[in-house]
Write an enzyme that holds these catalytic residues in place. Structure first.
Site, short mmCIF file in Angstrom:
data_model
loop_
_atom_site.label_atom_id
_atom_site.label_comp_id
_atom_site.label_asym_id
_atom_site.label_seq_id
_atom_site.Cartn_x
_atom_site.Cartn_y
_atom_site.Cartn_z
N ASN A 194 0.84 -1.20 0.00
CA ASN A 194 0.00 0.00 0.00
C ASN A 194 0.87 1.25 0.00
O ASN A 194 0.40 2.35 0.23
CB ASN A 194 -0.93 0.02 1.22
N ASP A 236 10.66 -7.11 -1.26
CA ASP A 236 11.28 -6.62 -0.04
C ASP A 236 12.63 -6.04 -0.44
O ASP A 236 13.35 -6.62 -1.28
CB ASP A 236 11.46 -7.72 1.00
N THR A 237 12.92 -4.89 0.11
CA THR A 237 14.13 -4.17 -0.26
C THR A 237 14.96 -3.88 0.98
O THR A 237 14.42 -3.55 2.04
CB THR A 237 13.77 -2.84 -0.96
N TYR A 274 15.72 5.84 1.94
CA TYR A 274 17.12 6.26 2.08
C TYR A 274 17.64 7.01 0.85
O TYR A 274 18.84 7.29 0.76
CB TYR A 274 18.01 5.03 2.31
N ASP A 275 16.78 7.32 -0.12
CA ASP A 275 17.22 7.94 -1.38
C ASP A 275 18.09 9.19 -1.20
O ASP A 275 19.05 9.38 -1.95
CB ASP A 275 16.01 8.27 -2.26
N HIS A 297 17.57 -0.52 -8.03
CA HIS A 297 17.44 -1.93 -7.67
C HIS A 297 16.05 -2.46 -7.98
O HIS A 297 15.88 -3.54 -8.54
CB HIS A 297 17.74 -2.09 -6.17
#
Length: 505
Positions: free
Chosen positions: A321, A381-382, A464-465, A490
């Site tokens: 979401n 998931d990253t 975190y960009d 990624h």
């Protein structure tokens, strides 16, 4: 300037140019066409034909017919188009009334002949050029003069048929109606008036299409520069354009070079060249015209697709979401797939992520959705993995600072504190996607290497960009913008592998 202020300014600009176009049209019609009883197309032309034959004021006929056609505009073109159409209809109505009151009259009550006696053809040429430019001005600013323009705009909305072509068909019928008015003389005299009217129709619509197509003309830039990263970033952020990066190889020098490919409107060329020259005056730039550019930011592909099973979009649930992730994935996968979020299938549960790896968590989420909702789905998931921290925060990236929510600011603050005074700032973003399609499981992985900088930079992106500097770039993910990030990130790499797999089905 805020987005709302820009929208208001653009709307005001549209209304001003619509009024200007209508003023040009009024002058052309009352000064160059009416004095010589030249027939034309459109509702204005039909109203003029009735006026020439019966004496019934053309502005009254114009407002009556348009009142009926507005009902069509409401249903097909929507309120936004309708408001501008109402504005245009009443503005043109009052302009026609005022113009006829101001212009000196002939003995027959028509406006005086500015070009003199016997200058019917020359007056027609000038009048048609002006009306063509006027109509193009109105159309280019999302307006309509009403009448047959409503019909033309309605057809153009769903089909790739030029406005001029639609208007020609309608005008052919209107001008041809002169043959049914005995007030215009013998059949030979009526035929003469009709043929003159066809000349008006052809010239007016030729000018209309010429101006419209010139305004929409697009160009392609190929940019060769050692400062390609800075140029791509500037074009993406300052001009809001997508940039495609190609790998080039110099035959003579034998050196590798990045080549930037950009599609833009022709009227943006000067700003594009100025921006490139400011960054790299020695850049090599090739500009070429293209026949047509279709897609986001350009013209719409107005072709019909037969509805059959092969053309139906594959519906897949993305187990998230998170609107930022959802937008990224939808943009990468394109229009072939119907990607829906958890909330769109009524799933508002917080699916527990108790896996020890990114792959475990992706599989847990995908399996949960498949088991409970029985739909094809995928989950991701990253994690951000830092060498100096032994791969941390890794699978715990979203909750690195602790707590229940995904607090990006707190996560970044903790990570910067953990890496303080540490010279090894190498890191990588890794995404794992788990797809469950008809019960079959597939996984895809994407990785991008980089490093963690010492302070936040950039206002785009998420997570975190702002502190992640991808390898080979001088800007963080938050500075590069979504267009460039979606080519190298990624998640983009994992999603691209997912897309390639889905296309083979």
């Amino acid at each position: 300037m805020t987005v709302d202020h820009k929208l208001i300014l653009n709307e005001v600009k549209d209304y001003m140019f619509i009024a200007l176009g209508l003023a040009i049209y009024t002058i052309a019609f009352t000064v160059f066409l009416m004095p010589y009883q030249i027939v034309a197309g459109g509702v204005t032309g039909l109203s003029a034909i009735i006026y020439y034959a019966t004496g019934f004021h053309l502005e009254n006929t114009y407002i009556i017919i348009n009142g009926l056609l507005l009902l069509v505009a409401l249903k097909i073109l929507g309120w936004k188009f309708l408001m501008k159409t109402i504005f245009a209809i009443f503005t043109l109505y009052f302009m026609l009334v005022v113009a006829q009151d101001l212009i000196p009259k002939q003995d027959n009550g028509l406006p005086f002949k500015l070009m003199g006696e016997g200058q019917d053809f020359m007056s027609m040429i000038i009048g048609c050029v002006m009306t063509g430019i006027a109509l193009a001005t109105v159309f280019l600013h999302n307006g309509s003069t009403g009448g047959t323009d409503i019909i033309a705009a309605s057809v153009n909305k769903y089909h790739n048929i030029s406005l001029g072509s639609v208007l020609i068909a309608a005008d052919f019928c209107i001008i041809g109606s002169c043959m049914f008015f005995p007030q215009f003389g013998t059949y030979l005299e009526r035929a003469h008036k009709v043929m003159f009217g066809f000349c008006v129709m052809a010239m007016e619509n030729y000018v209309l299409d010429y101006v419209m197509n010139a305004r929409r003309q697009s160009v392609q830039f190929m940019i060769f520069s050692q400062k390609w990263q800075e140029i791509a970033n500037a074009i993406g952020t300052q001009m809001d354009h997508g940039v495609t990066i190609l790998d080039g190889h110099g035959w003579y020098t034998g050196r590798q070079m990045k080549v930037l490919c950009i599609l833009a409107k022709k009227n943006e060329s000067v700003n594009m060249f100025r921006l490139i020259k400011m960054i790299d005056p020695n850049a090599f730039v090739s500009q070429s015209s293209v026949i047509g550019v279709y897609g986001e930011g350009f013209d719409e592909m107005k072709v019909r697709i037969k509805e059959n099973k092969d053309n139906k979009k594959m519906k897949i649930v993305f187990a998230t979401n998170n609107q930022n992730k959802l937008m990224e994935v939808r943009k990468i996968l394109g229009n072939r797939f119907d990607i829906v979020s958890l909330s769109e299938i009524g799933c508002h549960e917080d699916i527990p992520e108790k896996g020890q790896t990114l792959k475990d968590n992706a599989l847990i989420k995908a399996q949960y959705v498949f088991d409970h909702y029985h739909v094809n789905c995928f989950a991701d998931d990253t994690g951000l993995e830092c060498d100096a921290l032994g791969g941390a925060p890794g699978v715990y990236s979203a909750r690195y600072a602790g707590g229940e929510g995904h607090d990006s600011e707190a996560n970044m603050k903790k990570l910067l504190a953990d890496l303080e005074n540490n010279n090894n700032r190498k890191a990588r973003f890794r995404t794992v996607i788990a797809l469950i399609l008809n019960g079959k499981v597939q996984t895809f992985e994407g990785t991008v290497n980089g490093e963690i900088i010492t302070e936040k930079r950039g206002g785009q992106g998420f997570g975190y960009d702002p502190i992640f500097l991808p390898e080979g770039y001088n800007n963080t993910f938050a500075e590069l913008g979504t267009d460039i990030k979606n080519q190298i990130s990624h998640r983009a790499r994992a999603t691209q592998k997912l897309a390639e797999y889905l296309k083979t089905l």
